[in-house]
Design a protein around this motif. Structure first.
Motif, PDB file in Angstrom:
ATOM      1  N   ALA A 139      17.603  87.579  12.481  1.00 48.49           N
ATOM      2  CA  ALA A 139      16.524  87.993  11.464  1.00 48.49           C
ATOM      3  C   ALA A 139      15.997  86.302  10.819  1.00 48.49           C
ATOM      4  O   ALA A 139      16.713  86.196  10.635  1.00 48.49           O
ATOM      5  N   TYR A 140      14.230  86.320  10.090  1.00 56.08           N
ATOM      6  CA  TYR A 140      14.331  85.030  10.076  1.00 56.08           C
ATOM      7  C   TYR A 140      12.826  84.982   9.113  1.00 56.08           C
ATOM      8  O   TYR A 140      12.599  86.007   9.000  1.00 56.08           O
ATOM      9  N   THR A 141      12.854  84.039   8.395  1.00 52.23           N
ATOM     10  CA  THR A 141      11.886  84.530   6.916  1.00 52.23           C
ATOM     11  C   THR A 141      10.986  83.044   7.541  1.00 52.23           C
ATOM     12  O   THR A 141      11.770  81.889   8.037  1.00 52.23           O
ATOM     13  N   VAL A 142       9.892  83.551   7.301  1.00 47.18           N
ATOM     14  CA  VAL A 142       9.092  82.031   7.298  1.00 47.18           C
ATOM     15  C   VAL A 142       7.841  82.058   6.090  1.00 47.18           C
ATOM     16  O   VAL A 142       7.585  82.285   5.604  1.00 47.18           O
ATOM     17  N   GLU A 143       8.302  80.234   5.695  1.00 43.88           N
ATOM     18  CA  GLU A 143       7.751  80.092   4.208  1.00 43.88           C
ATOM     19  C   GLU A 143       6.816  79.029   4.338  1.00 43.88           C
ATOM     20  O   GLU A 143       7.425  77.269   5.231  1.00 43.88           O
ATOM     21  N   PRO A 144       6.477  78.706   3.591  1.00 42.69           N
ATOM     22  CA  PRO A 144       5.471  77.312   3.626  1.00 42.69           C
ATOM     23  C   PRO A 144       6.368  76.739   2.575  1.00 42.69           C
ATOM     24  O   PRO A 144       6.609  76.615   2.830  1.00 42.69           O
ATOM     25  N   LEU A 145       5.866  75.465   4.022  1.00 45.17           N
ATOM     26  CA  LEU A 145       6.231  74.292   3.548  1.00 45.17           C
ATOM     27  C   LEU A 145       5.176  73.070   2.548  1.00 45.17           C
ATOM     28  O   LEU A 145       4.867  72.280   4.431  1.00 45.17           O
ATOM     29  N   TYR A 159      10.935  78.254   8.835  1.00 51.46           N
ATOM     30  CA  TYR A 159      11.215  79.275   9.677  1.00 51.46           C
ATOM     31  C   TYR A 159      12.772  79.173   9.009  1.00 51.46           C
ATOM     32  O   TYR A 159      13.698  78.240   9.930  1.00 51.46           O
ATOM     33  N   ARG A 160      13.352  80.197   8.568  1.00 52.14           N
ATOM     34  CA  ARG A 160      14.786  79.717   8.457  1.00 52.14           C
ATOM     35  C   ARG A 160      15.426  81.694   8.984  1.00 52.14           C
ATOM     36  O   ARG A 160      14.954  82.527   8.446  1.00 52.14           O
ATOM     37  N   PRO A 161      16.816  81.371   9.528  1.00 51.97           N
ATOM     38  CA  PRO A 161      17.456  82.537  10.184  1.00 51.97           C
ATOM     39  C   PRO A 161      17.918  83.325   8.489  1.00 51.97           C
ATOM     40  O   PRO A 161      18.642  81.867   7.948  1.00 51.97           O
ATOM     41  N   LYS A 162      18.139  83.882   8.450  1.00 49.01           N
ATOM     42  CA  LYS A 162      18.557  84.497   6.985  1.00 49.01           C
ATOM     43  C   LYS A 162      20.853  85.084   7.301  1.00 49.01           C
ATOM     44  O   LYS A 162      20.631  84.636   6.345  1.00 49.01           O
ATOM     45  N   ASP A 163      21.061  85.165   8.092  1.00 53.29           N
ATOM     46  CA  ASP A 163      22.493  85.277   8.378  1.00 53.29           C
ATOM     47  C   ASP A 163      23.103  83.857   9.045  1.00 53.29           C
ATOM     48  O   ASP A 163      24.678  84.373   9.767  1.00 53.29           O
ATOM     49  N   VAL A 164      23.016  82.912   8.683  1.00 53.25           N
ATOM     50  CA  VAL A 164      22.943  81.602   9.411  1.00 53.25           C
ATOM     51  C   VAL A 164      23.001  80.771   8.351  1.00 53.25           C
ATOM     52  O   VAL A 164      22.162  79.839   7.666  1.00 53.25           O
ATOM     53  N   GLU A 165      24.405  80.597   8.075  1.00 52.71           N
ATOM     54  CA  GLU A 165      24.942  79.131   6.681  1.00 52.71           C
ATOM     55  C   GLU A 165      24.540  77.960   7.640  1.00 52.71           C
ATOM     56  O   GLU A 165      24.911  77.735   8.320  1.00 52.71           O
ATOM     57  N   TYR A 202       6.973  79.348  20.419  1.00 56.20           N
ATOM     58  CA  TYR A 202       8.574  78.592  20.141  1.00 56.20           C
ATOM     59  C   TYR A 202       9.268  78.683  18.916  1.00 56.20           C
ATOM     60  O   TYR A 202      10.584  79.058  19.442  1.00 56.20           O
ATOM     61  N   ALA A 203       8.755  78.071  17.874  1.00 62.90           N
ATOM     62  CA  ALA A 203       9.241  78.532  16.837  1.00 62.90           C
ATOM     63  C   ALA A 203       9.938  79.836  16.688  1.00 62.90           C
ATOM     64  O   ALA A 203      11.305  80.207  16.345  1.00 62.90           O
ATOM     65  N   GLN A 204       8.753  81.294  17.286  1.00 63.38           N
ATOM     66  CA  GLN A 204       9.325  82.324  16.725  1.00 63.38           C
ATOM     67  C   GLN A 204      11.423  82.062  17.359  1.00 63.38           C
ATOM     68  O   GLN A 204      12.147  82.846  17.068  1.00 63.38           O
ATOM     69  N   ARG A 205      10.933  82.380  18.638  1.00 59.00           N
ATOM     70  CA  ARG A 205      12.656  82.465  19.639  1.00 59.00           C
ATOM     71  C   ARG A 205      13.163  81.846  19.291  1.00 59.00           C
ATOM     72  O   ARG A 205      14.636  81.487  19.485  1.00 59.00           O
ATOM     73  N   PHE A 206      12.883  79.900  19.189  1.00 59.62           N
ATOM     74  CA  PHE A 206      14.285  79.028  18.318  1.00 59.62           C
ATOM     75  C   PHE A 206      14.661  80.114  17.088  1.00 59.62           C
ATOM     76  O   PHE A 206      16.457  79.943  17.137  1.00 59.62           O
ATOM     77  N   ALA A 207      13.977  80.356  15.928  1.00 58.33           N
ATOM     78  CA  ALA A 207      14.778  81.099  14.389  1.00 58.33           C
ATOM     79  C   ALA A 207      15.226  82.557  15.069  1.00 58.33           C
ATOM     80  O   ALA A 207      16.339  82.841  14.768  1.00 58.33           O
ATOM     81  N   LYS A 208      14.602  83.111  16.259  1.00 58.52           N
ATOM     82  CA  LYS A 208      15.621  84.343  16.801  1.00 58.52           C
ATOM     83  C   LYS A 208      16.949  83.764  17.461  1.00 58.52           C
ATOM     84  O   LYS A 208      18.118  84.990  16.824  1.00 58.52           O
ATOM     85  N   ALA A 209      16.735  82.366  18.009  1.00 54.22           N
ATOM     86  CA  ALA A 209      18.001  81.867  18.817  1.00 54.22           C
ATOM     87  C   ALA A 209      18.762  81.535  16.990  1.00 54.22           C
ATOM     88  O   ALA A 209      19.800  81.453  17.671  1.00 54.22           O
ATOM     89  N   GLY A 210      18.463  81.388  16.211  1.00 56.77           N
ATOM     90  CA  GLY A 210      19.756  81.202  15.200  1.00 56.77           C
ATOM     91  C   GLY A 210      18.947  79.275  14.604  1.00 56.77           C
ATOM     92  O   GLY A 210      20.286  78.871  13.595  1.00 56.77           O
TER      93      GLY A 210
END
Length: 298
Positions: free
Chosen positions: A3-9, A23-29, A51-59
């Motif tokens: 799972a991931y969040t998307v924040e404006p930067l 795009y920040r994965p929730k459970d990867v430190e 592309y960004a969504q698939r990379f984020a889902k992969a961690g």
């Protein structure tokens, strides 16, 4: 699957501000981070979100940004393609990410497509703080790409480009050219470019379809291929055999010059097909395999 969040930067660049999505994965430190931007005259919402969504889902963390003068970023004139400024924007974003505590900046990957693929190759030849790069259908040699431009149209296009450049020095309103057009003089004149480019445009975001003509002269002189021998990080390079904008011979030469650091793929597709369907899926699968091999999630 993460799972991931998307924040404006928003990142300051001189007097202007670069807008991005983080795009920040929730459970990867402290995840590795992929920095992405689009090619000629395109917004980050033009097929790069997938592309960004698939990379984020992969961690992997992802930062997807618009250049100054484009999209959510500030700067005037709007929709200006300035190669020097856009390379500076990449440098600004790299410097910003190196300061962020929530990611592992030692595992930073640059991702580029078409013109931004050329930027990424140029940057990888200069920088020593990048873990790896991924480029798809990259712009490698403006001089060679210019040979694919209709010969009878090139002098007129270069004249308009020169006029716009000179006019910009005295504050005149930009002289623009369409990015693509089926009947008029434009930047991308190849037969499949009109439908191909429009296939990636997101109608939910403003895009005039025209840019200041001064960019054409600079594009012809932009030759990342001259620097790629200096690259010494892992490179994933995906080329299109039926590319009407980037000669396949130029891609092959560039890949040869990057050896032994390059993983080169050459697929039987056209320039814009990599954003769609089976070619997009193949690209994502190949890119994730490369990331897992050279970067890793944890």
């Amino acid at each position: 699957m993460h799972a991931y969040t998307v924040e404006p930067l928003y990142v300051k660049s001189g007097q202007e501000v670069i807008a991005a999505d983080f795009y920040r994965p929730k459970d990867v430190e402290k995840p590795a981070v992929i920095l992405m931007a689009h090619g000629l005259a395109a917004l980050r919402q033009f097929k790069l979100i997938q592309y960004a969504q698939r990379f984020a889902k992969a961690g992997y963390a992802v930062v997807l940004f618009d250049y100054r003068y484009w999209g959510g970023s500030t700067g005037r004139p709007r929709e200006l393609v300035n190669i020097k400024a856009q390379l500076e924007d990449w440098q600004t974003m790299i410097s910003h990410l190196q300061q962020r505590k929530s990611i592992d900046a030692r595992r930073m990957v640059l991702w580029g497509t078409s013109l931004s693929g050329g930027y990424v190759l140029s940057l990888a030849a200069q920088l020593n703080n990048i873990k790896a790069i991924m480029v798809q259908v990259p712009f490698v040699d403006g001089a060679e790409s210019a040979k694919l431009y209709p010969l009878q149209q090139l002098p007129k296009a270069l004249k308009l480009s020169s006029q716009d450049y000179m006019g910009s020095k005295v504050g005149m309103t930009p002289t623009t050219l369409p990015v693509v057009d089926p009947t008029r003089l434009c930047f991308l004149q190849s037969p499949d470019s009109y439908e191909g480019y429009l296939s990636i445009v997101n109608p939910d975001y403003y895009w005039s379809g025209e840019i200041p003509a001064r960019a054409l002269f600079k594009l012809i002189r932009f030759r990342p291929i001259q620097d790629v021998r200096k690259i010494n990080v892992p490179v994933l390079f995906i080329a299109a055999k039926a590319d009407s904008l980037i000669p396949i011979e130029s891609s092959r030469e560039a890949a040869t010059n990057i050896a032994p650091f390059v993983q080169y793929h050459e697929w039987d597709m056209k320039h814009f097909e990599i954003y769609h369907g089976q070619w997009f899926e193949k690209a994502i699968t190949t890119q994730l395999e490369f990331l897992h091999q050279h970067v890793g999630v944890s």
